[in-house]
Design a protein around this motif. Structure first.
Motif, PDB file in Angstrom:
ATOM      1  N   LEU A  38       0.813  -1.216   0.000  1.00 16.18           N
ATOM      2  CA  LEU A  38       0.000   0.000   0.000  1.00 16.18           C
ATOM      3  C   LEU A  38       0.847   1.266   0.000  1.00 16.18           C
ATOM      4  CD1 LEU A  38      -2.720  -1.022   2.611  1.00 16.18           C
ATOM      5  CD2 LEU A  38      -2.959  -0.940   0.118  1.00 16.18           C
ATOM      6  N   GLY A  39       2.082   1.140   0.446  1.00 11.62           N
ATOM      7  CA  GLY A  39       2.970   2.298   0.493  1.00 11.62           C
ATOM      8  C   GLY A  39       2.692   3.236   1.653  1.00 11.62           C
ATOM      9  N   VAL A  40       2.030   2.733   2.696  1.00 11.79           N
ATOM     10  CA  VAL A  40       1.747   3.538   3.885  1.00 11.79           C
ATOM     11  C   VAL A  40       1.946   2.694   5.138  1.00 11.79           C
ATOM     12  CG1 VAL A  40       0.081   5.087   2.772  1.00 11.79           C
ATOM     13  CG2 VAL A  40      -0.729   3.022   3.903  1.00 11.79           C
ATOM     14  N   ARG A  41       2.230   3.351   6.218  1.00 14.50           N
ATOM     15  CA  ARG A  41       2.308   2.678   7.513  1.00 14.50           C
ATOM     16  C   ARG A  41       0.899   2.660   8.102  1.00 14.50           C
ATOM     17  NH1 ARG A  41       6.577   1.124   9.866  1.00 14.50           N
ATOM     18  NH2 ARG A  41       6.565   0.595  12.057  1.00 14.50           N
ATOM     19  N   LEU A  42       0.434   1.489   8.487  1.00 14.57           N
ATOM     20  CA  LEU A  42      -0.920   1.347   9.008  1.00 14.57           C
ATOM     21  C   LEU A  42      -0.968   1.394  10.529  1.00 14.57           C
ATOM     22  CD1 LEU A  42      -2.102  -1.526   6.644  1.00 14.57           C
ATOM     23  CD2 LEU A  42      -2.667   0.903   6.485  1.00 14.57           C
ATOM     24  N   MET A  43       0.143   1.022  11.172  1.00 12.93           N
ATOM     25  CA  MET A  43       0.193   0.955  12.636  1.00 12.93           C
ATOM     26  C   MET A  43       1.494   1.532  13.155  1.00 12.93           C
ATOM     27  SD  MET A  43      -0.812  -2.913  13.480  1.00 12.93           S
ATOM     28  CE  MET A  43      -1.993  -3.774  12.512  1.00 12.93           C
ATOM     29  N   HIS A  44       1.383   2.129  14.335  1.00 11.76           N
ATOM     30  CA  HIS A  44       2.567   2.476  15.114  1.00 11.76           C
ATOM     31  C   HIS A  44       2.763   1.321  16.080  1.00 11.76           C
ATOM     32  CE1 HIS A  44       2.648   6.565  13.636  1.00 11.76           C
ATOM     33  NE2 HIS A  44       1.377   6.725  13.974  1.00 11.76           N
ATOM     34  N   ARG A  45       3.964   0.779  16.114  1.00  4.75           N
ATOM     35  CA  ARG A  45       4.239  -0.369  16.971  1.00  4.75           C
ATOM     36  C   ARG A  45       5.298  -0.014  17.998  1.00  4.75           C
ATOM     37  NH1 ARG A  45       4.195  -1.440  11.685  1.00  4.75           N
ATOM     38  NH2 ARG A  45       3.204  -3.281  10.803  1.00  4.75           N
ATOM     39  N   THR A  46       5.029  -0.367  19.229  1.00  9.05           N
ATOM     40  CA  THR A  46       6.049  -0.325  20.273  1.00  9.05           C
ATOM     41  C   THR A  46       6.014  -1.693  20.948  1.00  9.05           C
ATOM     42  OG1 THR A  46       4.608   0.438  22.065  1.00  9.05           O
ATOM     43  CG2 THR A  46       5.624   2.148  20.683  1.00  9.05           C
ATOM     44  N   THR A  47       6.907  -1.928  21.860  1.00 12.27           N
ATOM     45  CA  THR A  47       6.919  -3.225  22.537  1.00 12.27           C
ATOM     46  C   THR A  47       5.686  -3.417  23.409  1.00 12.27           C
ATOM     47  OG1 THR A  47       8.266  -2.281  24.304  1.00 12.27           O
ATOM     48  CG2 THR A  47       9.420  -3.426  22.525  1.00 12.27           C
ATOM     49  N   ARG A  48       5.023  -2.339  23.760  1.00 14.27           N
ATOM     50  CA  ARG A  48       3.874  -2.433  24.661  1.00 14.27           C
ATOM     51  C   ARG A  48       2.538  -2.074  24.046  1.00 14.27           C
ATOM     52  NH1 ARG A  48       5.449  -2.479  30.335  1.00 14.27           N
ATOM     53  NH2 ARG A  48       7.712  -2.458  30.375  1.00 14.27           N
ATOM     54  N   LYS A  49       2.553  -1.418  22.887  1.00 17.97           N
ATOM     55  CA  LYS A  49       1.294  -0.879  22.387  1.00 17.97           C
ATOM     56  C   LYS A  49       1.267  -0.820  20.864  1.00 17.97           C
ATOM     57  CE  LYS A  49      -1.555   3.242  22.825  1.00 17.97           C
ATOM     58  NZ  LYS A  49      -1.657   4.598  23.304  1.00 17.97           N
ATOM     59  N   LEU A  50       0.096  -1.067  20.329  1.00 17.01           N
ATOM     60  CA  LEU A  50      -0.171  -0.858  18.909  1.00 17.01           C
ATOM     61  C   LEU A  50      -1.196   0.256  18.785  1.00 17.01           C
ATOM     62  CD1 LEU A  50      -0.800  -4.497  17.629  1.00 17.01           C
ATOM     63  CD2 LEU A  50       1.224  -3.118  17.223  1.00 17.01           C
ATOM     64  N   SER A  51      -0.998   1.131  17.839  1.00 19.58           N
ATOM     65  CA  SER A  51      -2.012   2.136  17.558  1.00 19.58           C
ATOM     66  C   SER A  51      -2.069   2.353  16.055  1.00 19.58           C
ATOM     67  CB  SER A  51      -1.711   3.447  18.292  1.00 19.58           C
ATOM     68  OG  SER A  51      -0.481   3.982  17.872  1.00 19.58           O
ATOM     69  N   LEU A  52      -3.251   2.650  15.569  1.00 22.02           N
ATOM     70  CA  LEU A  52      -3.431   2.864  14.138  1.00 22.02           C
ATOM     71  C   LEU A  52      -3.001   4.265  13.736  1.00 22.02           C
ATOM     72  CD1 LEU A  52      -6.915   1.242  13.562  1.00 22.02           C
ATOM     73  CD2 LEU A  52      -4.702   0.356  12.844  1.00 22.02           C
ATOM     74  N   THR A  53      -2.435   4.360  12.563  1.00 27.20           N
ATOM     75  CA  THR A  53      -2.182   5.663  11.957  1.00 27.20           C
ATOM     76  C   THR A  53      -3.516   6.137  11.379  1.00 27.20           C
ATOM     77  OG1 THR A  53      -1.692   4.700   9.796  1.00 27.20           O
ATOM     78  CG2 THR A  53       0.181   4.992  11.318  1.00 27.20           C
ATOM     79  N   PRO A  54      -3.620   7.397  10.992  1.00 29.96           N
ATOM     80  CA  PRO A  54      -4.863   7.840  10.335  1.00 29.96           C
ATOM     81  C   PRO A  54      -5.183   6.999   9.094  1.00 29.96           C
ATOM     82  CG  PRO A  54      -3.562   9.732  10.995  1.00 29.96           C
ATOM     83  CD  PRO A  54      -2.702   8.520  11.239  1.00 29.96           C
ATOM     84  N   GLU A  55      -4.153   6.642   8.326  1.00 28.01           N
ATOM     85  CA  GLU A  55      -4.356   5.800   7.149  1.00 28.01           C
ATOM     86  C   GLU A  55      -4.837   4.409   7.564  1.00 28.01           C
ATOM     87  OE1 GLU A  55      -1.532   7.434   7.843  1.00 28.01           O
ATOM     88  OE2 GLU A  55      -1.283   8.890   6.233  1.00 28.01           O
ATOM     89  N   GLY A  56      -4.305   3.917   8.679  1.00 31.68           N
ATOM     90  CA  GLY A  56      -4.709   2.618   9.196  1.00 31.68           C
ATOM     91  C   GLY A  56      -6.164   2.599   9.604  1.00 31.68           C
ATOM     92  N   GLU A  57      -6.630   3.695  10.194  1.00 33.37           N
ATOM     93  CA  GLU A  57      -8.040   3.773  10.594  1.00 33.37           C
ATOM     94  C   GLU A  57      -8.965   3.726   9.386  1.00 33.37           C
ATOM     95  OE1 GLU A  57      -8.860   6.944  13.326  1.00 33.37           O
ATOM     96  OE2 GLU A  57      -7.108   6.446  14.548  1.00 33.37           O
ATOM     97  N   VAL A  58      -8.607   4.455   8.335  1.00 33.55           N
ATOM     98  CA  VAL A  58      -9.409   4.449   7.110  1.00 33.55           C
ATOM     99  C   VAL A  58      -9.381   3.065   6.478  1.00 33.55           C
ATOM    100  CG1 VAL A  58      -9.561   5.376   4.761  1.00 33.55           C
ATOM    101  CG2 VAL A  58      -9.112   6.917   6.680  1.00 33.55           C
ATOM    102  N   PHE A  59      -8.186   2.472   6.415  1.00 37.62           N
ATOM    103  CA  PHE A  59      -8.059   1.156   5.801  1.00 37.62           C
ATOM    104  C   PHE A  59      -8.804   0.092   6.610  1.00 37.62           C
ATOM    105  CE2 PHE A  59      -5.768  -2.789   4.717  1.00 37.62           C
ATOM    106  CZ  PHE A  59      -6.022  -2.794   3.351  1.00 37.62           C
ATOM    107  N   LEU A  60      -8.782   0.193   7.922  1.00 37.11           N
ATOM    108  CA  LEU A  60      -9.498  -0.765   8.771  1.00 37.11           C
ATOM    109  C   LEU A  60     -10.996  -0.731   8.476  1.00 37.11           C
ATOM    110  CD1 LEU A  60      -9.535  -2.827  11.094  1.00 37.11           C
ATOM    111  CD2 LEU A  60      -9.787  -0.882  12.661  1.00 37.11           C
ATOM    112  N   ALA A  61     -11.551   0.444   8.337  1.00 41.19           N
ATOM    113  CA  ALA A  61     -12.986   0.563   8.026  1.00 41.19           C
ATOM    114  C   ALA A  61     -13.305  -0.102   6.687  1.00 41.19           C
ATOM    115  CB  ALA A  61     -13.408   2.031   8.018  1.00 41.19           C
ATOM    116  N   ARG A  62     -12.456   0.127   5.694  1.00 39.31           N
ATOM    117  CA  ARG A  62     -12.654  -0.494   4.377  1.00 39.31           C
ATOM    118  C   ARG A  62     -12.514  -2.009   4.472  1.00 39.31           C
ATOM    119  NH1 ARG A  62     -15.033   0.374   0.410  1.00 39.31           N
ATOM    120  NH2 ARG A  62     -13.506  -0.279  -1.100  1.00 39.31           N
TER     121      ARG A  62
END
Length: 78
Positions: free
Chosen positions: A44-68
């Motif tokens: 897709l050419g975009v980062r969908l998630m921010h990843r750390t050792t303790r937490k995952l969070s969606l990027t704005p693009e990830g939120e849109v893609f998740l809905a789709r």
């Protein structure tokens, strides 16, 4: 990789808030789950998630893609 499978894995990771928990739910290895998400992001050419050792969070693009993804997966299952 299969686009449908990538979407299933991505939504499972989001729902579980964990790569390990998603892997267990899908009956896959953590490495396979990580590879699916990484290849999806690369394709897709975009980062969908921010990843750390303790937490995952969606990027704005990830939120849109998740809905789709949810819409597409629901249509396929119906």
């Amino acid at each position: 990789m299969d686009k449908y499978q990538e979407m299933r894995v991505f939504t499972a990771v989001v729902d579980a808030a964990s790569f390990v928990a998603a892997a267990e739910a899908l009956g896959m290895s953590k490495a396979a789950v990580s590879r699916h998400v990484s290849e999806l992001e690369q394709r897709l050419g975009v980062r969908l998630m921010h990843r750390t050792t303790r937490k995952l969070s969606l990027t704005p693009e990830g939120e849109v893609f998740l809905a789709r993804c949810r819409d597409i997966l629901a249509s396929v299952e119906a």
